[in-house]
Scaffold this active site. Structure first.
Site, PDB file in Angstrom:
ATOM      1  N   ARG A   1       0.825  -1.235   0.000  1.00 48.49           N
ATOM      2  CA  ARG A   1       0.000   0.000   0.000  1.00 48.49           C
ATOM      3  C   ARG A   1       0.846   1.266   0.000  1.00 48.49           C
ATOM      4  O   ARG A   1       0.467   2.289   0.584  1.00 48.49           O
ATOM      5  CB  ARG A   1      -0.971   0.029   1.203  1.00 48.49           C
ATOM      6  CG  ARG A   1      -1.920  -1.113   1.262  1.00 48.49           C
ATOM      7  CD  ARG A   1      -2.931  -1.156   0.131  1.00 48.49           C
ATOM      8  NE  ARG A   1      -3.696  -2.382   0.234  1.00 48.49           N
ATOM      9  CZ  ARG A   1      -3.349  -3.518  -0.397  1.00 48.49           C
ATOM     10  NH1 ARG A   1      -2.316  -3.557  -1.229  1.00 48.49           N
ATOM     11  NH2 ARG A   1      -4.066  -4.607  -0.240  1.00 48.49           N
TER      12      ARG A   1
ATOM     13  N   SER B   1     -11.197  -1.462   3.566  1.00 48.34           N
ATOM     14  CA  SER B   1     -10.551  -1.716   4.863  1.00 48.34           C
ATOM     15  C   SER B   1     -10.040  -0.412   5.440  1.00 48.34           C
ATOM     16  O   SER B   1      -9.366   0.348   4.745  1.00 48.34           O
ATOM     17  CB  SER B   1      -9.357  -2.658   4.683  1.00 48.34           C
ATOM     18  OG  SER B   1      -9.777  -3.860   4.123  1.00 48.34           O
TER      19      SER B   1
ATOM     20  N   GLU C   1      -5.238   2.738   6.554  1.00 51.45           N
ATOM     21  CA  GLU C   1      -4.959   2.637   5.113  1.00 51.45           C
ATOM     22  C   GLU C   1      -5.660   3.802   4.414  1.00 51.45           C
ATOM     23  O   GLU C   1      -5.161   4.383   3.452  1.00 51.45           O
ATOM     24  CB  GLU C   1      -5.504   1.299   4.595  1.00 51.45           C
ATOM     25  CG  GLU C   1      -5.359   1.111   3.099  1.00 51.45           C
ATOM     26  CD  GLU C   1      -5.789  -0.282   2.638  1.00 51.45           C
ATOM     27  OE1 GLU C   1      -5.579  -1.264   3.366  1.00 51.45           O
ATOM     28  OE2 GLU C   1      -6.352  -0.360   1.534  1.00 51.45           O
TER      29      GLU C   1
END
Ligand SMILES: Cc1cc2nc3c(=O)[nH]c(=O)nc-3n(C[C@H](O)[C@H](O)[C@H](O)COP(=O)(O)OP(=O)(O)OC[C@H]3O[C@@H](n4cnc5c(N)ncnc54)[C@H](O)[C@@H]3O)c2cc1C
Length: 284
Positions: A160, A210, A280
């Site tokens: 990520r 998420s 995230e």
């Protein structure tokens, strides 16, 4: 170029936040023009808004939002290569690739994203990361007011993460390298990915996927579920009952509701497991 004064900022949480200055550029000239005039403001570059939390209800004249969506979303296939503009809808692109018997974009049938957002976040799931299909990326360096190109090996991709998170830049386009594969097999994989996600994720409520990055050795959803927090609500924001790693906009949530809920989860998880969760999702 479309200018939207005091318009709503598109985002998948469906938070009702407005900004005084929103620009939807259509080409590189538009981008250069925007930053010539506005380089002293706080700049927010967005794609399709699937990974952001807008913490305020209003972003005034000290901000400019530059949103790369459909008017900046062309793509051009050449054999197994495809050059894609930043605003392209990756789900649509995954369908076009499948129709040509090309594999590599299957996960984007389930991960809602623009090309720019996918590259910036190094979006992925299971064994897939965007880094696996990117050959090179063209971007506008806002500080130097210059268009530049960078090859995959110099993008510093990791979980990520990409180099672009450290730059002040607008991703303009990328060249992707796909593989030939039987069209029916590609479609079967896409459908499998979608069905699995629909079974596990609360797709019937607005969310941004998420909330937290996966800490080594743990599953965030399981930690939150085992703490009995499924369904816990602050304001209009709720920990999903279907997947505890998701926060959903249950009923007219604000960005502040979501941030308070994140803070609550973090402290509960820290007390129980000694792990401090990192988001995230990008807080704007
Ligand atoms: C239901 C659901 C499921 C999801 N599942 C997953 C998943 O499995 N895996 C996963 O990785 N993500 C997942 N996400 C999150 C999201 O889909 C990805 O992060 C996606 O890549 C975001 O793309 P976007 O265009 O919406 O980016 P945005 O949300 O608009 O932006 C995300 C970040 O990228 C930056 N950015 C976007 N475009 C540009 C550009 N052109 N130039 C410079 N910076 C840019 C923004 O500044 C911001 O920091 C999910 C989201 C939802 C709603």
């Amino acid at each position: 170029m479309i200018k939207d004064k005091n318009g709503l900022i598109p985002n998948s949480y469906e938070l009702k936040a407005r900004a005084e200055n929103i620009f939807y550029p259509e080409n590189e000239n538009d981008i250069e023009e925007i930053f010539k005039d506005y380089s002293r403001k706080k700049i927010v570059v967005l794609g399709r808004g699937n990974n952001i939390i807008l913490k305020d209800d209003y972003y005034g004249d000290d901000f400019i939002f530059v949103i790369l969506r459909d008017p900046y979303g062309a793509f051009d296939f050449d054999g197994k290569r495809v050059v894609v503009q930043a605003g392209a809808d990756m789900k649509q692109l995954s369908i076009k690739a499948m129709e040509r018997g090309l594999s590599g974009l299957e996960y984007f049938y389930g991960i809602p994203s623009s090309l720019g957002g996918a590259v910036f976040m190094n979006a992925g799931a299971n064994e897939f990361e965007t880094s696996q299909i990117v050959k090179k990326v063209k971007y506008f360096d806002i500080d130097e007011q210059k268009i530049k190109e960078v090859e995959n090996k110099d993008i510093g991709f990791s979980y990520r993460h990409s180099l672009f998170q450290e730059l002040n830049c607008v991703i303009l386009e990328a060249e992707l390298q796909l593989k030939e594969r039987n069209k029916d097999e590609v479609w079967a994989k896409m459908k499998g990915i979608y069905d699995e996600r629909a079974a596990k994720q609360p797709l019937d409520y607005p969310s941004a996927g998420s909330v937290f990055k996966r800490p080594k050795g743990y599953y965030v959803g399981k930690m939150i579920q085992d703490l009995g927090l499924k369904g816990y609500t602050i304001g209009g924001a709720k920990i999903s009952e279907k997947h505890a790693g998701f926060i959903i906009n249950y009923k007219n949530a604000t960005g502040k509701d979501i941030l308070q809920l994140i803070d609550f989860i973090r402290h509960k998880v820290k007390d129980a497991y000694g792990v401090w969760l990192e988001t995230e999702q990008v807080i704007i």
